[in-house]
Design a protein around this motif. Structure first.
Motif, PDB file in Angstrom:
ATOM      1  N   ALA A 204       0.816  -1.213   0.000  1.00 36.61           N
ATOM      2  CA  ALA A 204       0.000   0.000   0.000  1.00 36.61           C
ATOM      3  C   ALA A 204       0.853   1.268   0.000  1.00 36.61           C
ATOM      4  CB  ALA A 204      -0.927   0.004   1.214  1.00 36.61           C
ATOM      5  N   MET A 205       2.118   1.163   0.406  1.00 35.69           N
ATOM      6  CA  MET A 205       3.003   2.330   0.450  1.00 35.69           C
ATOM      7  C   MET A 205       3.651   2.639  -0.899  1.00 35.69           C
ATOM      8  SD  MET A 205       5.084   1.740   4.008  1.00 35.69           S
ATOM      9  CE  MET A 205       4.247   1.498   5.582  1.00 35.69           C
ATOM     10  N   VAL A 206       3.500   1.720  -1.867  1.00 32.53           N
ATOM     11  CA  VAL A 206       4.137   1.923  -3.174  1.00 32.53           C
ATOM     12  C   VAL A 206       3.603   3.206  -3.806  1.00 32.53           C
ATOM     13  CG1 VAL A 206       4.448   0.997  -5.498  1.00 32.53           C
ATOM     14  CG2 VAL A 206       4.486  -0.538  -3.514  1.00 32.53           C
ATOM     15  N   GLY A 207       4.500   4.097  -4.165  1.00 28.58           N
ATOM     16  CA  GLY A 207       4.107   5.369  -4.775  1.00 28.58           C
ATOM     17  C   GLY A 207       3.764   6.464  -3.787  1.00 28.58           C
ATOM     18  N   ALA A 208       3.668   6.112  -2.511  1.00 29.92           N
ATOM     19  CA  ALA A 208       3.313   7.117  -1.501  1.00 29.92           C
ATOM     20  C   ALA A 208       4.523   7.993  -1.185  1.00 29.92           C
ATOM     21  CB  ALA A 208       2.809   6.436  -0.233  1.00 29.92           C
ATOM     22  N   GLU A 209       4.259   9.216  -0.795  1.00 34.37           N
ATOM     23  CA  GLU A 209       5.329  10.147  -0.440  1.00 34.37           C
ATOM     24  C   GLU A 209       5.487  10.214   1.077  1.00 34.37           C
ATOM     25  OE1 GLU A 209       4.632  13.905  -2.216  1.00 34.37           O
ATOM     26  OE2 GLU A 209       4.684  13.154  -4.293  1.00 34.37           O
ATOM     27  N   GLY A 210       6.685  10.563   1.505  1.00 33.01           N
ATOM     28  CA  GLY A 210       6.945  10.734   2.932  1.00 33.01           C
ATOM     29  C   GLY A 210       7.112   9.452   3.707  1.00 33.01           C
ATOM     30  N   VAL A 211       7.379   8.327   3.023  1.00 34.90           N
ATOM     31  CA  VAL A 211       7.597   7.059   3.709  1.00 34.90           C
ATOM     32  C   VAL A 211       8.990   7.077   4.345  1.00 34.90           C
ATOM     33  CG1 VAL A 211       7.767   4.550   3.467  1.00 34.90           C
ATOM     34  CG2 VAL A 211       6.094   5.836   2.112  1.00 34.90           C
ATOM     35  N   THR A 212       9.061   6.731   5.619  1.00 36.51           N
ATOM     36  CA  THR A 212      10.351   6.674   6.324  1.00 36.51           C
ATOM     37  C   THR A 212      10.444   5.395   7.138  1.00 36.51           C
ATOM     38  OG1 THR A 212       9.507   7.814   8.296  1.00 36.51           O
ATOM     39  CG2 THR A 212      10.439   9.195   6.534  1.00 36.51           C
ATOM     40  N   PHE A 213      11.682   5.034   7.477  1.00 30.62           N
ATOM     41  CA  PHE A 213      11.935   3.906   8.373  1.00 30.62           C
ATOM     42  C   PHE A 213      13.068   4.313   9.305  1.00 30.62           C
ATOM     43  CE2 PHE A 213      14.155  -0.119   9.428  1.00 30.62           C
ATOM     44  CZ  PHE A 213      13.096  -0.760  10.078  1.00 30.62           C
ATOM     45  N   LEU A 214      12.756   4.345  10.605  1.00 26.36           N
ATOM     46  CA  LEU A 214      13.701   4.807  11.617  1.00 26.36           C
ATOM     47  C   LEU A 214      14.209   6.213  11.286  1.00 26.36           C
ATOM     48  CD1 LEU A 214      15.786   1.545  12.222  1.00 26.36           C
ATOM     49  CD2 LEU A 214      13.836   2.410  13.544  1.00 26.36           C
ATOM     50  N   GLY A 215      13.294   7.027  10.736  1.00 24.40           N
ATOM     51  CA  GLY A 215      13.627   8.406  10.429  1.00 24.40           C
ATOM     52  C   GLY A 215      14.303   8.618   9.096  1.00 24.40           C
ATOM     53  N   MET A 221       8.880   0.165  -3.704  1.00 20.09           N
ATOM     54  CA  MET A 221       8.510  -0.446  -4.986  1.00 20.09           C
ATOM     55  C   MET A 221       7.708  -1.701  -4.712  1.00 20.09           C
ATOM     56  SD  MET A 221      11.822  -2.564  -6.425  1.00 20.09           S
ATOM     57  CE  MET A 221      10.799  -3.584  -7.515  1.00 20.09           C
ATOM     58  N   SER A 222       6.975  -2.143  -5.713  1.00 17.81           N
ATOM     59  CA  SER A 222       6.222  -3.385  -5.579  1.00 17.81           C
ATOM     60  C   SER A 222       7.125  -4.561  -5.917  1.00 17.81           C
ATOM     61  CB  SER A 222       5.009  -3.385  -6.515  1.00 17.81           C
ATOM     62  OG  SER A 222       4.364  -4.643  -6.486  1.00 17.81           O
ATOM     63  N   TYR A 223       7.114  -5.583  -5.073  1.00 16.79           N
ATOM     64  CA  TYR A 223       7.936  -6.760  -5.306  1.00 16.79           C
ATOM     65  C   TYR A 223       7.120  -7.937  -5.839  1.00 16.79           C
ATOM     66  CZ  TYR A 223      11.578  -4.232  -2.842  1.00 16.79           C
ATOM     67  OH  TYR A 223      12.501  -3.284  -2.488  1.00 16.79           O
ATOM     68  N   SER A 224       5.848  -7.721  -6.117  1.00 21.58           N
ATOM     69  CA  SER A 224       5.032  -8.803  -6.682  1.00 21.58           C
ATOM     70  C   SER A 224       5.566  -9.177  -8.055  1.00 21.58           C
ATOM     71  CB  SER A 224       3.567  -8.367  -6.786  1.00 21.58           C
ATOM     72  OG  SER A 224       3.431  -7.299  -7.693  1.00 21.58           O
ATOM     73  N   SER A 225       5.640 -10.470  -8.333  1.00 22.32           N
ATOM     74  CA  SER A 225       6.115 -11.017  -9.607  1.00 22.32           C
ATOM     75  C   SER A 225       7.597 -10.738  -9.863  1.00 22.32           C
ATOM     76  CB  SER A 225       5.298 -10.475 -10.791  1.00 22.32           C
ATOM     77  OG  SER A 225       3.923 -10.737 -10.616  1.00 22.32           O
TER      78      SER A 225
END
Length: 628
Positions: A204-215, A221-225
């Protein structure tokens, strides 16, 4: 016909006589024998092993306890792994305990492209039948919706679509299992890594802006297929797993190892493979967009030729949003039209292989794969099961796709809806550009893919005929056996291997080769081809069953210096090359190059004897014939 179950009592007795599973460090097999590495030789009773019913002989040679079973040794090996405590001791033919990490054992003599292709083929071969069969279901569903039997908005369609699309969407899960086996990784750790990458929350985060992990900012990206990200991730996970298993205390090792591997690998993939793939995909998308604006024919050629490669590396994800956006904003997408040629080029190549190959396993995959590719645009079965492993059909399909894609792009064609490129998708090309150009470009790709592959097939046959011009032994009913390589004749009793020289495997002879081309000594069907390239079993059309064993103990080379030219199940002529061998590599590895040609069913062929041979023989010279 023998089965694995038949060997259960035999291998259980063998394991016990060798001191039990706890005394076995590892076990593998070659063409005729089980090869054990033993911890304590004093606990292993080889004499007792040799007396077990079904064991031909047992010897200690080359640092291994070798138990000779005969042609059915693969079944015995499978049964041995079912003995309690033995499953973890098995290693693949050609592997070595020190070199199982890199996933490309025994192939250092190959270039990087061939290594990559061999790796992809190995990872997909266990699932290629599922891809082929389920791909047919996907093609049938496409046909049903096209002719109006099923409504794409119905729940029935949704269930069928999940049924036939699940394998392709969750392909990374399946690759996690095969890659884990290849790279010696715990398969559940590998699957846990992939599960995180495919989790709906991350999707659901694919293409979303402002995604962070531990700051830290994170591009999703989508890893399907996907293929390459999963393979690389599992490969790296293997190193982590083995390191943690080595350094962690035993009290916490079992549960901390998967936890720590997961904590490191998932962020590592998200921060490295994801952004790199997305960056490359965006650059590719921008480049192809520029080409469409300036040199359309070149853009069509690039898409037609390389689309399958883009998909393999996950680079297509940069183009799919562009396609969807184009359809949403302007009602059509130029990028999609040349993809029809990419699909049809590979389908045409697979049709040629299906028609010309004598390998029944390849033919079985090619047939349904062609249908799923042609009807539904599902090319995974033919790409990973047929064209890519054989290499030249993949190249032929790519060139054909490039030519066809160029024609389509020049015609100004576009898709007015987002559908899989296939014969069913022509309806989406009727409204934009020249439909005739779309039809011609797609047809040209199909025909050229077929023709190019046929030509390459014939070229290969001609080269084999020239190389095998020493084929003095014609295909006759008389059970003659020819020399498999040119060199110095060695009587059976003087072959430097006790198993062969004793005659327990059958009558035959040896040759010290003076060149590296090894050919088939009879016309017949290959019933065994060792992955290490050192041994070949042939069931001759003349009733002779022959083992060609190149060098002594060369299985330990793991395939280095051996270029295999044939496949199991293939029908070969007498004199047709089986393998090209680097004799220098054998010498540098410290092994004897003597090549043994053993008639394993010689006891049933009374009168089959070695002719008066002395000194040098040429490949194709008849050495054994039926005497009156």
């Amino acid at each position: 016909m023998a089965t694995k179950t038949d060997f259960g009592p035999l291998v259980a007795d063998v394991a016990e006589a060798l001191g039990g599973p706890d005394n076995v460090r590892s076990v593998t097999h070659c063409a005729t024998r089980l090869r054990f590495k033993i911890k304590d030789s004093d606990k292993a009773d080889l004499k007792r092993v040799g007396e077990i019913d079904g064991v031909i002989t047992a010897i200690n040679a080359g640092g291994q306890h070798q138990v000779v079973i005969g042609n059915d040794v693969p079944l015995a090996y499978q049964a041995l792994l079912d003995v309690p405590g033995m499953r973890a001791k098995g290693i693949k033919d050609g592997d070595t305990e020190a070199t199982v990490d890199d996933g490309d054992e025994g192939s250092s003599d190959k270039n990087l492209l061939n290594k990559f292709i061999d790796l992809i083929s190995a990872l997909f071969s266990p699932i290629v039948w599922a891809l082929a069969g389920i791909g047919l279901g996907k093609a049938g569903l496409t046909l049903a919706t096209t002719i109006g039997v099923l409504d794409t908005e119905s729940s029935t369609y949704a269930i069928f679509n999940a049924m036939f699309d699940g394998l392709f969407y969750f392909l990374p899960f399946f690759l996690a299992v095969t890659a884990a086996k290849r790279f010696k990784v715990n398969q559940f750790i590998a699957m846990a890594i992939v599960a995180a990458l495919l989790h709906p929350t991350l999707e659901a985060m694919v293409g979303a802006e402002g995604v962070t992990f531990l700051g830290l900012p994170l591009t999703m990206m989508s890893y399907s297929s996907s293929v390459i990200p999963v393979i690389v991730g599992v490969w790296l996970a293997g190193y982590l797993q083995r390191w943690f298993e080595k350094v962690l205390p035993g009290a916490v090792r079992n549960f901390f190892t998967p936890l720590l591997v997961l904590l490191i690998m998932v962020p590592l993939v998200l921060f490295t493979i994801g952004p790199v793939t997305i960056g490359a995909a965006n650059a590719l998308s921008a480049g192809i967009g520029f080409l469409f604006d300036t040199v359309p024919w070149l853009a069509g050629a690039v898409l037609g030729a390389f689309w399958q490669v883009f998909v393999m590396f996950g680079l297509h994800w940069g183009l799919i949003p562009v396609m969807l956006n184009d359809i949403a904003t302007q009602g059509f997408s130029y990028i999609m039209a040349p993809l029809m040629a990419a699909i049809f080029g590979q389908v045409g190549a697979a049709i040629a292989v299906w028609i010309r190959t004598k390998n029944p396993e390849v033919k079985k995959v090619a047939g349904p794969g062609v249908l799923s590719g042609f009807l539904a645009g599902v090319t995974e079965p033919i790409i990973y099961g047929v064209n890519l492993p054989l290499k030249y059909p993949f190249y032929a399909g790519a060139v054909a796709g490039g030519i066809g894609g160029s024609i389509i792009a020049v015609g100004g064609n576009a898709f007015d809806s987002f559908v899989f490129p296939s014969v069913m998708a022509f309806a989406a090309t009727l409204s934009i550009g020249s439909f005739m150009a779309q039809l011609i470009g797609s047809s040209v790709a199909l025909v050229l893919g077929f023709v190019f592959t046929i030509v390459l097939f014939r070229k290969g046959e001609k080269e084999e005929k020239v190389e095998g011009s020493v084929d003095k032994q014609k295909s006759v009913a008389t059970p003659n056996v020819a020399a498999a390589v040119s060199g110095t004749y060695v009587p059976l009793a003087e072959i430097p291997d006790k198993v062969f020289s004793s005659g327990v495997m059958g009558d035959g002879f040896g040759i010290v080769p003076d060149n590296g081309e090894v050919v088939s000594p009879v016309e017949g069907t290959l019933i065994a081809v060792q992955k290490s390239g050192h041994a070949y079993g042939i069931r001759g059309d003349n009733g002779v069953e022959v083992l060609v064993h190149v060098g002594m103990d060369t299985v330990k080379m793991g395939g280095k210096g051996f270029e295999i030219l044939v496949a199991r199940g293939e029908h070969v002529r007498a004199g047709q090359p089986l393998v090209k061998v680097d004799l220098r590599a054998i010498a540098e590895a410290g092994f004897d190059p003597t090549t043994a040609v053993i008639v394993t069913n010689s006891k049933k062929l009374e009168g089959l004897q070695v002719s008066n041979v002395d000194g040098h023989v040429d490949a194709g010279d008849v050495v054994m014939r039926m005497e009156a």
